[in-house]
Design an enzyme around this catalytic site. Structure first.
Site, PDB file in Angstrom:
ATOM      1  N   LYS A 327       0.823  -1.209   0.000  1.00 46.89           N
ATOM      2  CA  LYS A 327       0.000   0.000   0.000  1.00 46.89           C
ATOM      3  C   LYS A 327       0.863   1.268   0.000  1.00 46.89           C
ATOM      4  O   LYS A 327       0.605   2.201  -0.757  1.00 46.89           O
ATOM      5  CB  LYS A 327      -0.900  -0.045   1.229  1.00 46.89           C
ATOM      6  CG  LYS A 327      -1.889   1.053   1.312  1.00 46.89           C
ATOM      7  CD  LYS A 327      -3.055   0.629   2.166  1.00 46.89           C
ATOM      8  CE  LYS A 327      -3.158   1.514   3.382  1.00 46.89           C
ATOM      9  NZ  LYS A 327      -4.240   1.132   4.265  1.00 46.89           N
ATOM     10  N   SER A 328       1.888   1.288   0.841  1.00 48.14           N
ATOM     11  CA  SER A 328       2.721   2.505   0.930  1.00 48.14           C
ATOM     12  C   SER A 328       3.350   2.814  -0.417  1.00 48.14           C
ATOM     13  O   SER A 328       3.441   3.984  -0.824  1.00 48.14           O
ATOM     14  CB  SER A 328       3.862   2.324   1.920  1.00 48.14           C
ATOM     15  OG  SER A 328       3.409   1.825   3.125  1.00 48.14           O
ATOM     16  N   ARG A 332       2.785   6.041  -3.122  1.00 46.78           N
ATOM     17  CA  ARG A 332       3.898   6.897  -3.535  1.00 46.78           C
ATOM     18  C   ARG A 332       4.140   6.809  -5.041  1.00 46.78           C
ATOM     19  O   ARG A 332       4.616   7.755  -5.661  1.00 46.78           O
ATOM     20  CB  ARG A 332       5.154   6.533  -2.748  1.00 46.78           C
ATOM     21  CG  ARG A 332       5.090   7.030  -1.298  1.00 46.78           C
ATOM     22  CD  ARG A 332       6.114   6.315  -0.443  1.00 46.78           C
ATOM     23  NE  ARG A 332       6.207   6.820   0.918  1.00 46.78           N
ATOM     24  CZ  ARG A 332       5.388   6.479   1.914  1.00 46.78           C
ATOM     25  NH1 ARG A 332       4.369   5.672   1.697  1.00 46.78           N
ATOM     26  NH2 ARG A 332       5.578   6.968   3.139  1.00 46.78           N
ATOM     27  N   ARG A 428      -8.191  12.913  13.370  1.00 50.72           N
ATOM     28  CA  ARG A 428      -6.785  12.698  13.729  1.00 50.72           C
ATOM     29  C   ARG A 428      -5.986  13.997  13.629  1.00 50.72           C
ATOM     30  O   ARG A 428      -6.196  14.798  12.729  1.00 50.72           O
ATOM     31  CB  ARG A 428      -6.199  11.604  12.832  1.00 50.72           C
ATOM     32  CG  ARG A 428      -6.640  10.245  13.354  1.00 50.72           C
ATOM     33  CD  ARG A 428      -6.620   9.176  12.336  1.00 50.72           C
ATOM     34  NE  ARG A 428      -5.275   8.842  11.907  1.00 50.72           N
ATOM     35  CZ  ARG A 428      -5.027   7.917  10.976  1.00 50.72           C
ATOM     36  NH1 ARG A 428      -6.022   7.281  10.406  1.00 50.72           N
ATOM     37  NH2 ARG A 428      -3.807   7.644  10.617  1.00 50.72           N
ATOM     38  N   ASP A 621       3.582  -5.674  12.449  1.00 56.20           N
ATOM     39  CA  ASP A 621       2.295  -6.167  11.936  1.00 56.20           C
ATOM     40  C   ASP A 621       2.281  -7.681  11.755  1.00 56.20           C
ATOM     41  O   ASP A 621       1.233  -8.271  11.529  1.00 56.20           O
ATOM     42  CB  ASP A 621       1.996  -5.517  10.577  1.00 56.20           C
ATOM     43  CG  ASP A 621       1.595  -4.066  10.746  1.00 56.20           C
ATOM     44  OD1 ASP A 621       1.097  -3.720  11.831  1.00 56.20           O
ATOM     45  OD2 ASP A 621       1.780  -3.284   9.795  1.00 56.20           O
ATOM     46  N   LYS A 648      -3.377  -1.941  18.531  1.00 53.19           N
ATOM     47  CA  LYS A 648      -3.664  -2.077  17.091  1.00 53.19           C
ATOM     48  C   LYS A 648      -5.174  -2.250  16.931  1.00 53.19           C
ATOM     49  O   LYS A 648      -5.941  -1.870  17.800  1.00 53.19           O
ATOM     50  CB  LYS A 648      -2.885  -3.270  16.526  1.00 53.19           C
ATOM     51  CG  LYS A 648      -1.384  -3.012  16.441  1.00 53.19           C
ATOM     52  CD  LYS A 648      -1.057  -2.263  15.169  1.00 53.19           C
ATOM     53  CE  LYS A 648       0.427  -2.005  15.049  1.00 53.19           C
ATOM     54  NZ  LYS A 648       0.747  -1.254  13.857  1.00 53.19           N
ATOM     55  N   ARG A 652      -3.734  -7.180  20.268  1.00 50.54           N
ATOM     56  CA  ARG A 652      -3.355  -8.381  19.525  1.00 50.54           C
ATOM     57  C   ARG A 652      -2.716  -9.430  20.415  1.00 50.54           C
ATOM     58  O   ARG A 652      -2.832 -10.619  20.150  1.00 50.54           O
ATOM     59  CB  ARG A 652      -2.413  -8.020  18.374  1.00 50.54           C
ATOM     60  CG  ARG A 652      -3.178  -7.411  17.231  1.00 50.54           C
ATOM     61  CD  ARG A 652      -2.358  -7.332  15.960  1.00 50.54           C
ATOM     62  NE  ARG A 652      -3.248  -6.918  14.892  1.00 50.54           N
ATOM     63  CZ  ARG A 652      -2.884  -6.188  13.849  1.00 50.54           C
ATOM     64  NH1 ARG A 652      -1.635  -5.781  13.735  1.00 50.54           N
ATOM     65  NH2 ARG A 652      -3.766  -5.875  12.927  1.00 50.54           N
ATOM     66  N   ARG A 702      -5.740  -9.579  10.811  1.00 49.16           N
ATOM     67  CA  ARG A 702      -4.492 -10.342  10.937  1.00 49.16           C
ATOM     68  C   ARG A 702      -4.650 -11.527  11.898  1.00 49.16           C
ATOM     69  O   ARG A 702      -4.014 -12.565  11.727  1.00 49.16           O
ATOM     70  CB  ARG A 702      -3.345  -9.438  11.375  1.00 49.16           C
ATOM     71  CG  ARG A 702      -3.022  -8.391  10.319  1.00 49.16           C
ATOM     72  CD  ARG A 702      -1.647  -7.806  10.506  1.00 49.16           C
ATOM     73  NE  ARG A 702      -1.518  -6.551   9.778  1.00 49.16           N
ATOM     74  CZ  ARG A 702      -1.240  -6.454   8.482  1.00 49.16           C
ATOM     75  NH1 ARG A 702      -1.038  -7.527   7.758  1.00 49.16           N
ATOM     76  NH2 ARG A 702      -1.159  -5.276   7.905  1.00 49.16           N
TER      77      ARG A 702
END
Ligand code: NAP
Length: 750
Positions: A327-328, A332, A428, A621, A648, A652, A702
């Site tokens: 995704k990152s 970009r 945020r 993650d 998270k 988790r 996850r």
């Protein structure tokens, strides 16, 4: 809640103007079980009689006065320009009734109310149902007209809360969704989304009809023409009223439209295919994008489904797969491709909602982008100074990364922009980027508490700064480096701990020099980016599930293609290797500055380890699935320094500990980690390491995927609840799992 139970508690409702809108309201209320009296007044006695015959109203006439006293709520449903006369007639008879209206424009009605009453009475709540049809008259009434449609109310600060609540209850009973906005915004929004399209449809049909007196061409009119001009069949009086009442806003929208048509005309005159393509492409994708936004109701409905995984033990985990793109890097690749000179071809683009929002934002700033189509996107870069002012605010969905990176690159533009996101992003804080950007000379306004929307003033001369980040944040670092592209001199950022370095690497990949030494990264402003093909690496966080699947399963041999192996992300590889996993990185290469490799994994006995603390941030993650590796190792695996895991999507550590305990895997939870007692012996020959069971993922994607992998070495089936979120974070997880040999079944549970 059934519609029956939300019937309003009014004593009686008076509808003035019994046409399509008024009649449908009466029909919907009757259907919702409203027990009070519904009466109507209309200047046409036949319409009233028809309404009574149809069972929509209990009584009515052409006179207004007789019905007012016995009604507690009055709805004005006459054409907009008839409202003032009706209000004047109504005024002398009024007591404490709540009044609302359904007019399609609000400013003109507010002005009429003020003229009649000398101000806005607190018990008047203006409204507008965004529902209708080309038909008019009570005969066309439809009890379902408002169901799942929006109704906009435009209350003011001094509107009586009781009146507002009662008008809301009225529409909620009809199944409508309520929105509130101020009058000016309502009229602007409707001028563009409803009034202008109607004006164009009327004009087009009229123009063509005049040119062809015998209407010959209409015989050949295909579906497109019919769809485009359907609304030209709407009621002329109503629309005359609407265009007169909302004149200013519609004229503004018409000016914008004419300028757009002029641009297209120019492109055609000059035979400029690229310019045409840019417009058509933008429009076609804007349409698809808005569809996905509008479909969010069904998207959320899907999320609310309870999906359960049932995974039967066994399977051999073999084959060759490619998991979705990172995704990152997807984000970009669009940003840098748009700012580069030349055409950037992107493959493996992750078509998630957030990256689609980034694509759309660049389209709105004049960048021609083709795709995405099966992960392929072509970006016609405009150069560092080639973006143009968007027509409205740029929307970045739920992506904090996009908002912070955009803030940096928009700070250096020549035009003003506004950046906004969805409800949760808008809560945020953005101060962590706005403050250092201001130090660079940017002018940024935020909402209260440094929150979005961000208004960024263009045309500022930025200057490079040296910034010591108070927190380790790749987003802040990236934001400042992107602003640094537009700054005079050097922009230098120091990080207190290593963070992801995708921006630095990819800038270098696009030919823009970013220097790095120790904990600093810096660049000089005013360079150039050159287009570069990008095959987005697969996301190592997604690959991790299959890495562990193959590592724990005897007989496995799996090749994961084109996985991103950025050193700031490969904690999972380092940890698995330290546990004894047989992982080989084949064909290492660089793509747009990012390291990539194919990873071959085969089964080998694993042993428990103390996870090196320096690897924890690099694998944060991936721990849920690493805990499954630990359960299948010999001896104890200890994790410390991972308090972040507790905040998270779920706690988790606790969620995994509870699930492991259900399977009979002994573990001890610590404030910042966990000890897991592995169930394998040194030879790792037993087929099953723990029992099956029923675990809850707590909606954490996850956790759900980790327990699906665990089933490979369970004694019996593992059932996992609450797995719907997997589909959004990792599209295709289930298909890929089945392809490599897992026996995974998906069930929808009611
Ligand atoms: P409609 O079917 O033509 O109904 C309007 C009714 O009001 C007609 O029966 C009309 O009678 C009557 N009327 C006109 N002036 C009156 C007066 N002074 N006193 C009493 N009755 C009077 O129109 P509609 O589609 O329901 O629209 C009504 C309102 O809803 C308008 O303000 C419109 O802007 C708004 N609206 C319409 C839509 C849509 O798609 N249709 C959507 C949202 C909002 P005559 O037939 O004798 O004129």
């Amino acid at each position: 809640m059934s519609e029956q139970s939300c019937a309003p508690t009014e004593r009686g409702i008076l509808i003035i103007g019994l046409g399509l809108i008024g009649g449908s309201l009466a029909a919907a209320l009757k259907e919702a079980g409203f027990e009070g009296r519904i009466v109507a007044c209309d200047r046409d006695a036949d319409e009233v009689a028809r309404g009574i015959d149809m069972g929509l109203i209990d009584a009515g006439s052409t006179e207004l006065a007789p019905w007012v006293a016995d009604s507690s709520l009055i709805v004005l449903a006459v054409p907009v320009l008839a409202m003032e006369a009706v209000l004047r007639e109504l005024a002398p008879h009024l007591g404490d009734q709540v009044i609302t209206d359904v007019g399609s424009t609000k400013g003109a009605i507010e002005a009429a109310v003020e003229r009649v009453f000398g101000g806005m009475p607190p018990r008047f709540v203006p409204g507008h149902p965004i529902a209708g049809s080309e038909k008019s008259g009570v005969a066309a009434s439809n009890p379902a007209l408002y169901r799942r449609h929006k109704v906009i109310l435009t209350p003011r600060a001094d509107t009586d809360p009781d009146a507002l609540a009662r008008v809301r209850a009225l529409w909620a009973a009809c199944g409508a969704e309520l929105l509130e906005m101020d009058v000016a915004r309502h009229d602007q929004v409707l001028a563009r989304t409803s009034h202008l399209p109607h004006l164009l449809a009327f004009s087009l049909v009229d123009t063509l009809a005049r040119q062809d007196e015998r209407l010959e061409i209409f015989r050949y009119a295909a579906g497109g023409f019919r769809d485009f001009t359907r609304i030209a069949g709407s009621d002329p009086v109503m629309w005359r009223d609407i265009f007169s009442a909302n004149r200013e806003a519609v004229l503004g929208a018409l000016d914008e439209f004419e300028a757009g048509v002029a641009r297209l005309r120019r492109a055609m005159t000059d035979n400029d295919g690229d310019a045409m393509l840019a417009v058509f492409d933008r429009a076609s994708h804007a349409r698809q994008y808005f569809d996905t936004l509008l479909n969010q109701t069904s998207y959320q409905a899907m999320e609310q489904r309870n999906i359960r995984y049932r995974v039967t033990p066994g399977g051999d985990v073999r084959g060759r797969i490619r998991v979705p793109g990172d995704k990152s890097i997807s984000h970009r690749s669009i940003m840098l491709g748009a700012l580069a000179e030349g055409v950037t071809e992107v493959h493996g683009f992750l078509e998630g909602e957030d990256s689609l929002a980034t694509l759309q934002a660049f389209r709105e700033m004049g960048v021609a982008i083709e795709g995405p189509h099966q992960g392929r996107v072509t970006i016609h870069g405009v150069g560092l100074h080639g973006l143009t002012a968007p027509a409205g605010p740029l929307y970045v969905g739920n992506s904090g990364t996009a908002m912070r990176l955009f803030a940096g690159l928009l700070a250096g533009q020549a035009f003003d922009t506004e950046l906004t996101g969805d409800v949760s992003l808008n809560k945020r804080p953005m101060g962590r980027v706005a403050d250092p950007l201001r130090e660079m000379g940017a002018v940024i306004e935020t909402a209260e508490g440094g929150r979005p929307p961000l208004t960024i003033r263009g045309g500022q001369a930025l200057r490079g700064i040296r910034y010591d980040m108070p927190m380790a944040s790749a987003q802040v670092k990236s934001c400042l480096l992107l602003a640094g592209l537009y700054a005079e001199g050097e922009t230098r950022v120091r990080e207190p701990a290593p963070t992801r370095d995708h921006t630095e690497r990819m800038l270098n990949g696009f030919g823009y020099a970013v220097q790095r030494a120790a904990d600093e990264a810096w660049l000089q402003g005013d360079g150039r980016l050159t287009a570069s093909p990008i095959d987005v690496p697969s996301d190592i966080s997604s690959a991790a599930f299959y890495l562990v699947a193959a590592a724990i399963t005897p007989g496995s041999d799996l090749l994961l293609e084109h996985v991103g192996t950025n050193p700031t992300r490969i904690g999972v590889i380092n940890i698995l290797k330290a546990m004894g996993a047989d992982l080989e990185l084949l064909n290492p290469r660089e793509v747009g500055g990012e390291p990539v490799a194919d990873i071959r994994v085969r089964h080998a006995p694993l042993k428990g380890i103390d996870i090196p603390v320096d690897q924890v941030p690099l694998a944060i993650d991936e721990f849920p699935v690493l805990f499954i590796a630990a359960a299948n190792a010999e001896g104890v695996t200890r994790l410390r320094g991972a308090e972040e895991l507790r905040v998270k999507e779920s706690d988790r550590i606790k969620a995994m500990a509870d699930g492991l305990a259900i399977l009979g895997v002994e573990n001890t939870v610590h404030p910042d980690g966990i000890d897991i007692v592995g169930r394998a012996d040194a030879s790792d020959t037993h087929v099953a390491h723990y029992r099956g069971g029923h675990v809850d993922s707590l909606g954490d994607h996850r956790i759900a995927m980790a327990f699906a992998i665990a089933a490979l070495r369970a004694e019996s089936e593992i059932v996992i609840d609450d797995c719907a979120n997997v589909a959004t974070s990792f599209p295709g997880f289930v298909d890929l799992a089945r392809r490599v040999g897992l026996a995974l079944e998906e069930q929808e549970v009611s």
